[in-house]
Write a protein that holds these residues in place. Structure first.
Motif, mmCIF file in Angstrom:
data_model
loop_
_atom_site.group_PDB
_atom_site.id
_atom_site.type_symbol
_atom_site.label_atom_id
_atom_site.label_comp_id
_atom_site.label_asym_id
_atom_site.label_seq_id
_atom_site.Cartn_x
_atom_site.Cartn_y
_atom_site.Cartn_z
ATOM 1 N N UNK A 1 0.818 -1.214 0.000
ATOM 2 C CA UNK A 1 0.000 0.000 0.000
ATOM 3 C C UNK A 1 0.859 1.275 0.000
ATOM 4 N N UNK A 2 1.792 1.461 0.974
ATOM 5 C CA UNK A 2 2.564 2.713 0.918
ATOM 6 C C UNK A 2 3.441 2.820 -0.318
ATOM 7 N N UNK A 3 3.999 1.681 -0.751
ATOM 8 C CA UNK A 3 4.911 1.766 -1.900
ATOM 9 C C UNK A 3 4.174 2.155 -3.169
ATOM 10 N N UNK A 4 2.978 1.586 -3.380
ATOM 11 C CA UNK A 4 2.199 1.956 -4.576
ATOM 12 C C UNK A 4 1.772 3.417 -4.483
ATOM 13 N N UNK A 5 1.359 3.835 -3.293
ATOM 14 C CA UNK A 5 0.927 5.217 -3.128
ATOM 15 C C UNK A 5 2.058 6.173 -3.468
ATOM 16 N N UNK A 6 3.254 5.892 -2.910
ATOM 17 C CA UNK A 6 4.404 6.765 -3.167
ATOM 18 C C UNK A 6 4.690 6.823 -4.664
ATOM 19 N N UNK B 1 9.781 5.416 -1.087
ATOM 20 C CA UNK B 1 8.868 4.284 -1.158
ATOM 21 C C UNK B 1 9.383 3.105 -0.361
ATOM 22 N N UNK B 2 10.654 2.757 -0.593
ATOM 23 C CA UNK B 2 11.227 1.609 0.118
ATOM 24 C C UNK B 2 11.233 1.864 1.626
ATOM 25 N N UNK B 3 11.602 3.080 2.010
ATOM 26 C CA UNK B 3 11.680 3.394 3.432
ATOM 27 C C UNK B 3 10.315 3.262 4.096
ATOM 28 N N UNK C 1 16.355 12.188 -12.750
ATOM 29 C CA UNK C 1 17.072 11.051 -12.137
ATOM 30 C C UNK C 1 17.020 11.144 -10.617
ATOM 31 N N UNK C 2 17.357 12.312 -10.081
ATOM 32 C CA UNK C 2 17.340 12.466 -8.626
ATOM 33 C C UNK C 2 15.953 12.179 -8.078
ATOM 34 N N UNK C 3 14.950 12.771 -8.751
ATOM 35 C CA UNK C 3 13.582 12.622 -8.285
ATOM 36 C C UNK C 3 13.165 11.168 -8.226
ATOM 37 N N UNK C 4 13.522 10.432 -9.283
ATOM 38 C CA UNK C 4 13.072 9.039 -9.306
ATOM 39 C C UNK C 4 13.821 8.221 -8.271
ATOM 40 N N UNK C 5 15.078 8.558 -8.055
ATOM 41 C CA UNK C 5 15.815 7.880 -6.986
ATOM 42 C C UNK C 5 15.159 8.180 -5.644
ATOM 43 N N UNK C 6 14.758 9.461 -5.474
ATOM 44 C CA UNK C 6 14.106 9.848 -4.229
ATOM 45 C C UNK C 6 12.816 9.066 -4.046
#
Lengths: 579, 463
Positions: free
Chosen positions: B52-57, B133-135, B123-128
């Motif tokens: 749920x949080x990962x998809x939302x992010x 998301x992972x966090x 690139x930075x944004x997607x890494x963020x």
């Protein structure tokens, strides 16, 4: 006396129907006739529907037949050494960009020697498709060693030439000669004299046609004179004058006649060549050489022929010269008929003979995959909720009313939704299978929900109750026991919904899937078209050959539909369980 | 990047499931004894907590990053470019071409800087996004793991989540309706009341105007643009074709339903039902092809042999084929209502000596009448909304006529004609299509609601 009358004063009124009386029998017969009539109406209604379906399928089938075959010329193609510079012999780019038109022209010239002049040469080269050179190109790119050799290759014919061999040409009547004939030259405009009056029959039939034409003109004049249009009288007078002149010419049995393109074409095959008659008299003709003669020698009776192309030149797509060339190829056994694989392996094209449905089929598959991925889980989940978990309240009622209404909303309105929401609001790409799939998913969702609910409802409650009885939770009972048993029904409903989506056209037009797309789409965001839209696009094109392509695509679409519906019926038969 | 994100998600979900299930399993052997929920449910709950949080992010973050990167591009260009939508598009295409290495010629300094900035932020944004998301996912996972105990009601939590998902799915139907209403109503509102729109008609001009010519509105200097959006010719055209279709399909559909339900032997039914089902399954684009290329020329030739002047896109051809399309529809709906008439009514009529046809005419049909009426209404709504047959076989000219041999146009044809091809959403012409769509939606909705009400009331009568 008086007593007696008093005693029988008021007998009870009872109408007795004697069913054996002629009137009653007639009434019964009348009622039975009405019964038979009524029954016949019912039968007639069903038969009408069946006849319509049969006519539809047979009509489309016959129209589609030519789309599945194609004609090509089997010729020896000499690939010249100077096609590319010697040092570039193994460079694919150089081979790809080389000019193949001269190769094609030389090949055709060799096949039919003697065709001279820009016009006839262009006619000759136009007989083959622009794709023929591409086929040769691909072959040489794949195998550069072919440069400098002569290969035997099929050259695809252009659509009109292809249609000629599929019966859109003209019947040809050949009549052998009775006397001798002498041509004046071997090319250009020539005269052929035949002292034996070989052409008299042709002259008679031409005169007959002229007499008919005169009559038609007279009738036309009659109609015009009766009309109220301004200067109708003058027009009628003109027509009458024309008719009189024609009739006079027709009545003069021996005068020479000029042939025009509204008359059947007459040709003379003599000394290995072909002459198109322009001036016709009983014993001599004037004409233009279509295929050059080998000599001006006198030809003996039986060695030369008079040919009639029965369909007048003005009412067919291809000229006399083209017919003559194609007939020559045919006589040389160089025309080959084969199954039209290209129809299934190539994308759309402006050239009918090169157009195929692969792009549309791939686009359809991508679109339907998106539809299935979206609407199967959502539809089944919604059905499970409404059937098993939803409380009975206004909110649930609202959802149900909504689903029922959505099922009856015209499909084009879903297209408007897709255009306004997905394209303009969310900015998704136009013409993409992704958007098409989204719209179709919303479109078939009600169908799948309704079918899934029916399937869930058909599972007897005792099964759920048994699961609950041994301690399963409500969800466990539904997901572990009810859902698996309802699965065949859900699958049947899903396949029927997908078949519905497969045939849907209007909403996809709205979201721009009507673009002319040559490439086969590679992903769900590439521009693509689908089979029904391809059918619609082709049906709009003026070329006659596209009509067959359209019908061919329809046959493919119908085959897909029958397979899907057949699978659904098979599933229902195979897994249907009655409790 | 998307692939990496979902690969991470998948790995975490699998790992989370097994860790949680294992932990619950180990509790079972321990001092607490029996678990409240099966270990599977602990695992599933852990997986859900991750997803749920990962998809939302991802769903929020990805468009956000794109937006940020895009807006950064225009810092390098003068504001007049940034404010012109056309030039914006050109700049963005240049940037993406430059980044893909497909740019033709030498890019300007501003363009190169913009591309670099775009690529950097992207690139930075997607890494963020990946990091956040992972966090968040891991955080939720540890929250679940920390609560695992023999009394933890994992199944209840998980089932609550499942119900929420099910409700969401059921809501899609409502959302679709809202989406339809919103898109057609908003554009229709703009069509009638947007002051910046040139050539917009008033509501009464639209409803009662007798001339339809949307093309004229584009050329404001030519002709009387005010009368261009008169709806009446489209309405009469639609009604004419619908009328012909119902005239064909009504008797044929009803008689086939009567025959199938009252007279037909089971063998005949087994043969006739599939015929009607196949007819119902033929795509409308196929019927349109048939109408345009076979039926219309035939009718034209037939008319000419009687000396009649038939348009090559006559209403009759479209109406006839549409009628054929509707036969199975009326037939199957009427079949249902005729079968729903109680057998006792039939038996009563037979006992009085009525023949079968008399029973049908005097008893069954009156009893089934509400259902049949609703079937006809649904059929009419279907005919009004049908698009492909009329697009291919009926004309484009908005003739105000009731002659079936002339060409007429319909609402759906006009929607399709206006919206296929170039569209700008600030022209009255494009918005007119949405106004027509609104009329179509409204009319069919009313017909359906009435039909459903009739059926519902009728059902209650016999239940």
């Amino acid at each position: 006396m008086t007593d007696l009358t008093a005693g029988t004063a008021t007998p009870p009124i009872r109408r007795r129907v004697d069913i054996t009386s002629p009137e009653a029998q007639a009434a019964i017969r009348r009622r039975y006739r009405a019964e038979a009539r009524f029954k016949a109406y019912g039968l007639l209604a069903i038969l009408t529907a069946a006849v319509f379906l049969t006519v539809l399928l047979v009509d489309v089938g016959t129209k589609a037949f030519p789309a599945f075959t194609t004609h090509s010329l089997q010729l020896d193609v000499a690939i010249p050494n100077d096609l590319v510079a010697p040092e570039q012999k193994n460079d694919p780019v150089a081979i790809r960009t080389a000019d193949y038109l001269p190769v094609m022209r030389d090949t055709l010239r060799t096949a039919i020697p003697g065709v001279q002049g820009r016009g006839p040469e262009r006619t000759l080269i136009r007989l083959i498709s622009t794709g023929a050179a591409d086929d040769i190109r691909e072959r040489i790119v794949a195998n550069p060693a072919l440069i400098g050799t002569t290969i035997k290759a099929p050259l695809l014919l252009s659509d009109d030439a292809d249609l000629y061999f599929k019966g859109a040409g003209t019947p040809i009547v050949v009549r052998p000669s009775r006397g001798v004939a002498t041509p004046s030259d071997t090319s250009g405009s020539i005269t052929i004299t035949a002292p034996g009056n070989d052409f008299s029959e042709n002259l008679v039939s031409v005169k007959l046609v002229m007499a008919e034409r005169a009559n038609a003109l007279l009738a036309d004049a009659e109609r015009t004179s009766r009309s109220t249009a301004p200067n109708a009288a003058e027009r009628a007078a003109e027509l009458r004058k024309e008719a009189t002149e024609l009739a006079a010419r027709a009545n003069d049995r021996t005068a020479a006649e000029t042939l025009d393109s509204r008359l059947p074409s007459l040709l003379v095959g003599i000394n290995g060549g072909l002459v198109k008659i322009s001036q016709l008299a009983a014993d001599r003709i004037e004409g233009d050489v279509l295929l050059p003669l080998s000599s001006t020698n006198e030809s003996q009776a039986g060695n030369w022929r008079i040919l009639t192309y029965t369909t007048p030149e003005s009412s067919r797509k291809i000229t006399d010269l083209e017919v003559a060339l194609l007939e020559r190829f045919k006589a040389n056994a160089q025309v080959e008929r084969s199954f039209n694989w290209r129809f299934f392996t190539s994308g759309d094209s402006r050239e009918p003979e090169l157009a195929g449905i692969r792009g549309a089929i791939v686009g359809t598959a991508l679109t339907l995959i998106v539809t299935l991925i979206l609407c199967l889980p959502i539809g089944v989940a919604a059905a499970i909720y409404l059937e098993e978990f939803a409380p009975k309240n206004r909110f649930t009622d609202l959802i149900e009313v909504n689903i029922n209404n959505l099922a009856a909303v015209p499909s084009i309105v879903f297209g408007l939704l897709g255009l306004a929401m997905f394209l303009n609001f969310f900015g998704l790409p136009r013409s993409a299978p992704l958007v098409g799939g989204l719209v179709l998913a919303l479109l078939v969702l009600p169908t799948i929900i309704i079918a899934s609910r029916a399937a869930l409802k058909a599972v007897p409650p005792s099964i759920k109750e048994a699961a609950l009885g041994v301690g399963a939770s409500h969800q466990q009972a539904v997901f572990h026991h009810v859902l698996p048993l309802a699965m065949p029904g859900i699958m049947t409903g899903t396949i029927i919904g997908m078949a519905h989506a497969l045939g849907e056209t209007a909403p996809l037009l709205m979201i721009g899937m009507v673009a002319f797309i040559v490439d086969v789409p590679g992903g769900i965001t590439d521009a693509a078209t689908v089979l029904p839209v391809q059918i619609y696009l082709w049906s709009d094109l003026p070329e006659l050959a596209f009509q067959a392509k359209t019908a061919g695509a329809i046959v493919v679409l119908l085959v897909f539909l029958f397979v899907m519906n057949g699978t659904a019926i098979w599933l229902r038969k195979r897994f249907e369980r009655r409790w | 990047m998307t692939a990496i994100y979902f690969l991470t998600l998948a790995c975490l979900v699998v790992a989370g499931y097994f860790i949680a299930a294992k932990r619950a399993q180990s509790l079972r052997a321990g001092p607490g004894g029996a678990l409240h929920s099966l270990p599977t449910y602990h695992g599933l709950l852990a997986a859900v907590a991750l997803i749920v949080p990962m998809i939302l992010v991802f769903a929020i973050g990805t468009p956000l990053v794109k937006q940020l990167a895009t807006s950064s591009v225009f810092n390098f260009f003068p504001p007049e470019i940034a404010n012109d939508p056309l030039q914006r598009g050109v700049v963005l295409r240049d940037v993406s071409n430059l980044l893909d290495g497909r740019h033709q010629g030498d890019p300007s300094a501003a363009l190169r800087d913009a591309a670099a900035s775009y690529a950097g932020i992207f690139t930075t944004g997607r890494l963020a996004v990946l990091g956040i998301g992972t966090a968040l996912g891991l955080l939720a996972l540890f929250l679940v793991l920390s609560r695992i105990s023999s009394t933890f009601r994992a199944r209840n939590y998980f089932e609550r989540f499942v119900i929420a998902v099910l409700i969401l799915c059921a809501l899609v139907a409502i959302l679709t309706t809202i989406g339809i209403v919103f898109s057609v109503v908003w554009e229709t509102y703009r069509f009638f009341f947007d002051p910046s729109l040139k050539g917009r008609p008033s509501v009464s001009e639209f409803l009662f105007g007798t001339e339809w010519n949307p093309q004229a509105a584009l050329r404001a200097d030519q002709g009387d643009i005010k009368t261009a959006f008169g709806f009446i010719p489209l309405l009469t055209g639609t009604l004419l074709i619908t009328f012909i279709a119902i005239l064909v399909a009504g008797p044929l559909g009803l008689f086939s339903a009567i025959y199938l339900s009252e007279y037909a032997t089971p063998r005949f039914r087994a043969w006739a039902k599939p015929v009607l089902e196949i007819l119902a399954g033929v795509p409308t684009v196929v019927l349109g092809f048939f109408a345009a290329l076979t039926v219309a020329p035939y009718i034209r030739g037939w008319g000419e042999s009687f000396g009649l002047d038939v348009a090559s896109e006559s209403a009759l051809a479209a109406g006839l084929v549409m009628g054929m399309m509707i036969i199975p529809f009326i037939s199957s709906l009427s079949d249902d209502v005729i079968n729903a008439v109680p057998q006792s009514l039939r038996d009563g009529a037979y006992a009085l000596g009525a023949t079968k046809s008399e029973t049908i005419k005097k008893v069954i049909l009156p009893a089934a009448l509400p259902g049949i009426v609703s079937a006809f209404m649904l059929a009419i709504s279907r005919a009004i909304g049908e698009t492909m047959i009329v697009v291919m076989a009926a004309g484009l000219a908005a003739n105000l006529t009731f002659n079936p041999l002339e060409a007429v146009t319909t609402i759906t044809v006009q929607i399709k004609t206006i919206l296929v091809g170039d569209q700008e959403f600030d022209s009255a012409k494009t918005l007119a299509a949405f106004a027509l769509g609104f009329v179509l939606f409204f009319v069919t909705l009313v017909l359906n609601i009435i039909a459903q009400q009739i059926v519902r009331r009728y059902r209650e009568q016999y239940d």
